[in-house]
Design an enzyme around this catalytic site. Structure first.
Site, PDB file in Angstrom:
ATOM      1  N   GLY A 130     -28.352 -14.825  -4.727  1.00  0.00           N
ATOM      2  CA  GLY A 130     -28.714 -13.460  -4.304  1.00  0.00           C
ATOM      3  C   GLY A 130     -28.804 -13.335  -2.795  1.00  0.00           C
ATOM      4  O   GLY A 130     -28.436 -12.295  -2.221  1.00  0.00           O
ATOM      5  N   GLU A 170      -0.911  -8.693  10.111  1.00  0.00           N
ATOM      6  CA  GLU A 170       0.252  -9.526  10.509  1.00  0.00           C
ATOM      7  C   GLU A 170       1.164  -9.816   9.317  1.00  0.00           C
ATOM      8  O   GLU A 170       1.748 -10.891   9.204  1.00  0.00           O
ATOM      9  CB  GLU A 170      -0.192 -10.801  11.224  1.00  0.00           C
ATOM     10  CG  GLU A 170      -0.955 -10.476  12.497  1.00  0.00           C
ATOM     11  CD  GLU A 170      -0.575 -11.279  13.710  1.00  0.00           C
ATOM     12  OE1 GLU A 170       0.460 -11.961  13.696  1.00  0.00           O
ATOM     13  OE2 GLU A 170      -1.331 -11.201  14.682  1.00  0.00           O
ATOM     14  N   ILE A 217      -3.981  -0.103  15.031  1.00  0.00           N
ATOM     15  CA  ILE A 217      -3.642  -0.788  16.274  1.00  0.00           C
ATOM     16  C   ILE A 217      -4.887  -1.448  16.865  1.00  0.00           C
ATOM     17  O   ILE A 217      -5.826  -0.753  17.309  1.00  0.00           O
ATOM     18  CB  ILE A 217      -3.003   0.210  17.287  1.00  0.00           C
ATOM     19  CG1 ILE A 217      -1.776   0.885  16.662  1.00  0.00           C
ATOM     20  CG2 ILE A 217      -2.655  -0.521  18.595  1.00  0.00           C
ATOM     21  CD1 ILE A 217      -0.694  -0.051  16.127  1.00  0.00           C
TER      22      ILE A 217
HETATM   23  N1  COS Z   1      13.416 -13.791  12.919  1.00  0.00           N
HETATM   24  C1  COS Z   1      14.530 -13.199  13.407  1.00  0.00           C
HETATM   25  N2  COS Z   1      15.244 -12.295  12.677  1.00  0.00           N
HETATM   26  C2  COS Z   1      14.790 -11.986  11.464  1.00  0.00           C
HETATM   27  C3  COS Z   1      13.636 -12.588  10.906  1.00  0.00           C
HETATM   28  C4  COS Z   1      12.945 -13.524  11.699  1.00  0.00           C
HETATM   29  N3  COS Z   1      11.836 -14.113  11.243  1.00  0.00           N
HETATM   30  N4  COS Z   1      13.434 -12.087   9.678  1.00  0.00           N
HETATM   31  C5  COS Z   1      14.434 -11.221   9.447  1.00  0.00           C
HETATM   32  N5  COS Z   1      15.254 -11.175  10.525  1.00  0.00           N
HETATM   33  C6  COS Z   1      16.496 -10.409  10.673  1.00  0.00           C
HETATM   34  C7  COS Z   1      17.470 -10.791   9.565  1.00  0.00           C
HETATM   35  O1  COS Z   1      18.242 -11.893   9.942  1.00  0.00           O
HETATM   36  C8  COS Z   1      18.301  -9.546   9.438  1.00  0.00           C
HETATM   37  O2  COS Z   1      19.258  -9.542  10.484  1.00  0.00           O
HETATM   38  P1  COS Z   1      20.655  -8.722  10.428  1.00  0.00           P
HETATM   39  O3  COS Z   1      20.432  -7.479  11.197  1.00  0.00           O
HETATM   40  O4  COS Z   1      21.630  -9.604  11.111  1.00  0.00           O
HETATM   41  O5  COS Z   1      20.991  -8.448   9.002  1.00  0.00           O
HETATM   42  C9  COS Z   1      17.290  -8.441   9.716  1.00  0.00           C
HETATM   43  O6  COS Z   1      16.224  -9.036  10.459  1.00  0.00           O
HETATM   44  C10 COS Z   1      16.724  -7.803   8.463  1.00  0.00           C
HETATM   45  O7  COS Z   1      16.159  -8.838   7.677  1.00  0.00           O
HETATM   46  P2  COS Z   1      15.738  -8.614   6.165  1.00  0.00           P
HETATM   47  O8  COS Z   1      16.913  -8.041   5.425  1.00  0.00           O
HETATM   48  O9  COS Z   1      15.095  -9.835   5.667  1.00  0.00           O
HETATM   49  O10 COS Z   1      14.668  -7.428   6.336  1.00  0.00           O
HETATM   50  P3  COS Z   1      13.829  -6.708   5.238  1.00  0.00           P
HETATM   51  O11 COS Z   1      13.713  -5.313   5.716  1.00  0.00           O
HETATM   52  O12 COS Z   1      14.308  -6.972   3.854  1.00  0.00           O
HETATM   53  O13 COS Z   1      12.402  -7.448   5.290  1.00  0.00           O
HETATM   54  C11 COS Z   1      10.322  -8.172   6.188  1.00  0.00           C
HETATM   55  C12 COS Z   1      11.808  -7.868   6.399  1.00  0.00           C
HETATM   56  C13 COS Z   1       9.723  -7.615   4.914  1.00  0.00           C
HETATM   57  C14 COS Z   1      10.144  -9.668   6.233  1.00  0.00           C
HETATM   58  C15 COS Z   1       9.702  -7.506   7.428  1.00  0.00           C
HETATM   59  O14 COS Z   1       9.866  -6.099   7.344  1.00  0.00           O
HETATM   60  C16 COS Z   1       8.255  -7.839   7.634  1.00  0.00           C
HETATM   61  O15 COS Z   1       7.919  -8.923   8.128  1.00  0.00           O
HETATM   62  N6  COS Z   1       7.361  -6.890   7.298  1.00  0.00           N
HETATM   63  C17 COS Z   1       5.950  -7.065   7.583  1.00  0.00           C
HETATM   64  C18 COS Z   1       5.658  -6.494   8.921  1.00  0.00           C
HETATM   65  C19 COS Z   1       4.344  -6.958   9.435  1.00  0.00           C
HETATM   66  O16 COS Z   1       4.050  -8.139   9.441  1.00  0.00           O
HETATM   67  N7  COS Z   1       3.556  -6.008   9.920  1.00  0.00           N
HETATM   68  C20 COS Z   1       2.295  -6.311  10.496  1.00  0.00           C
HETATM   69  C21 COS Z   1       2.315  -5.886  11.909  1.00  0.00           C
HETATM   70  S1  COS Z   1       1.145  -6.669  12.914  1.00  0.00           S
HETATM   71  S2  COS Z   1      -0.590  -6.133  12.259  1.00  0.00           S
END
Ligand code: COS
Length: 382
Positions: free
Chosen positions: A340, A363, A157
């Site tokens: 170097g 992110e 965080i």
């Molecule tokens: N905006 C709005 N909604 C979104 C979205 C977006 N960009 N991306 C996904 N969603 C919604 C989808 O539409 C889906 O909605 P429903 O509930 O209607 O089905 C839901 O979220 C789940 O989407 P998805 O099936 O694509 O989710 P996954 O779990 O397969 O994957 C990822 C999502 C991997 C893209 C997500 O978990 C992610 O971004 N992970 C990284 C997290 C990250 O960046 N962490 C760093 C934190 S800050 S240091």
């Protein structure tokens, strides 16, 4: 074809950021990096200059900038020190969920006092057992009368030990998976909110990173943003907004690498002439310059898309992923040009490589960006 020429206002913001970066950040970058020092006096000055709460509309006390303007500023700051930049822009990440999910009343009640004086905020999504799989978070929010009781641990965080406000994602009902996640605003003074020790990091050492534990932390129901199941969507939409400035941060690191390497190549002599006159060096500089120009264009295109009101999921992932992968390559080549000396801490380029590395991870790891990009791309062929 979008026109990316900067307006007079964009240019004056760029000048402001450049002066602050050169005058206040750069002189302390090496020392803060070495000591792992969190230079609070620099962050306070960034706030005073309006360089901190960039995305918050002026009606709530923020700077109310377009995403393109934010990117122009972030590139300048990161040119001086990516670690300090990470701490400065962490407020944008932490406050975006309030902008996206908060009611008008919540925005006024939370953002206006927060932005009225120097405060830091932290975005609490990642957990020890779940970073990339954000839908699987284990932190629980148990409803209890007019409150929720939060328990769990967040990790990596930014500004964790220094923040006065946390935006926290927790599951109200794990059986619902991502649809059971809610977003909350948690003030620092809440009993049971426990920031952990500062991490010792490879780069971004002027920023502060810690765990934050929630030990039966009771917060009013009024601190929930949106409906109970809105948290995952708020987190994803937040990241759509904030990944583009990470592209700008990576571009700033890469531009700094070129600036150092090009200047050095004109001074350093081998085989009777400056190394800049050897094609081996020219080819490197040319490849570095193309990568930086392409990174900046993708970043600005993403900002332009989002400023027009589009979601920008594809564009922001492309900008963040390409620019951070490019920054790694460009910083690596800068070290090679320094030879170097580039490996020594007396010169500025090894820090750039260490700093660039984090931009590939935070992110959303670049592997996640590629999944997002492929999903968006394939939609067009379904
Ligand atoms: N905006 C709005 N909604 C979104 C979205 C977006 N960009 N991306 C996904 N969603 C919604 C989808 O539409 C889906 O909605 P429903 O509930 O209607 O089905 C839901 O979220 C789940 O989407 P998805 O099936 O694509 O989710 P996954 O779990 O397969 O994957 C990822 C999502 C991997 C893209 C997500 O978990 C992610 O971004 N992970 C990284 C997290 C990250 O960046 N962490 C760093 C934190 S800050 S240091």
């Amino acid at each position: 074809m979008p026109d990316f020429s900067l307006t007079e206002e964009d240019r004056s913001l760029q000048d402001l950021a450049r002066k602050f970066a050169k005058g206040d950040m750069a002189p302390h970058a090496a020392e803060c990096d070495r000591a792992g020092r969190f230079p609070e006096e620099i962050y306070r000055k960034a706030f005073e200059l309006g360089l901190m709460n960039l995305n918050v509309p002026t009606e709530y006390g923020g700077s109310g900038l377009t995403l393109l303007q934010q990117c122009v500023i972030v590139e300048e700051l990161a040119h001086a020190c990516a670690g300090m930049t990470t701490s400065i822009i962490a407020n944008c990440l932490a406050l975006e969920p309030i902008l996206l999910g908060g009611s008008e009343e919540q925005k006024r009640a939370i953002l206006t006092p927060f932005c009225g004086s120097y405060h830091l905020a932290s975005f609490c999504l990642t957990e020890p057992a779940g970073g990339s799989d954000a839908g699987a978070i284990a932190t629980r929010a148990r409803p209890d009368g007019d409150s929720y009781v939060l328990s769990g641990e967040k990790c990596f965080i930014t500004n964790g030990p220094h923040a006065s406000l946390y935006t926290v994602f927790a599951s109200v009902d794990p059986a619902l998976k991502h649809r059971g996640i809610a977003a909350f605003v948690v003030p620092r003074g809440t009993p049971g909110v426990v920031p952990g020790r500062e991490e010792e990091k490879m780069g971004h050492r002027a920023s502060s990173t810690s765990t934050v534990r929630f030990e039966e932390a009771r917060i009013p129901k009024g601190n929930r943003l949106g409906a109970e199941g809105d948290g995952f969507s708020i987190a994803m939409r937040t990241l759509d907004q904030t990944r583009t400035p990470i592209g700008a941060l990576a571009t700033g690191i890469a531009q700094a690498a070129i600036d150092h390497a090009a200047a050095y190549s004109l001074k350093r002599q081998t085989f009777g002439k400056p190394i800049a006159e050897h094609q081996a060096i020219q080819f490197k500089l040319a490849d570095m310059a193309m990568k930086v120009a392409a990174s900046r264009l993708l970043t600005w295109q993403s900002a332009w898309t989002i400023d027009r009101g589009e979601r920008g999921t594809l564009e922001s992932s492309m900008a963040k992923c390409f620019a951070s992968d490019s920054a790694m390559r460009v910083a690596d080549e800068a070290i090679q040009i320094f030879g170097g000396y580039g490996y020594m801490k007396d010169y500025p380029v090894e820090k750039l490589l260490r700093d660039a590395k984090l931009a590939q991870i935070y992110e959303g790891a670049n592997e996640i960006q590629r999944i997002v990009i492929a999903k968006q791309l394939l939609k067009a062929y379904e």
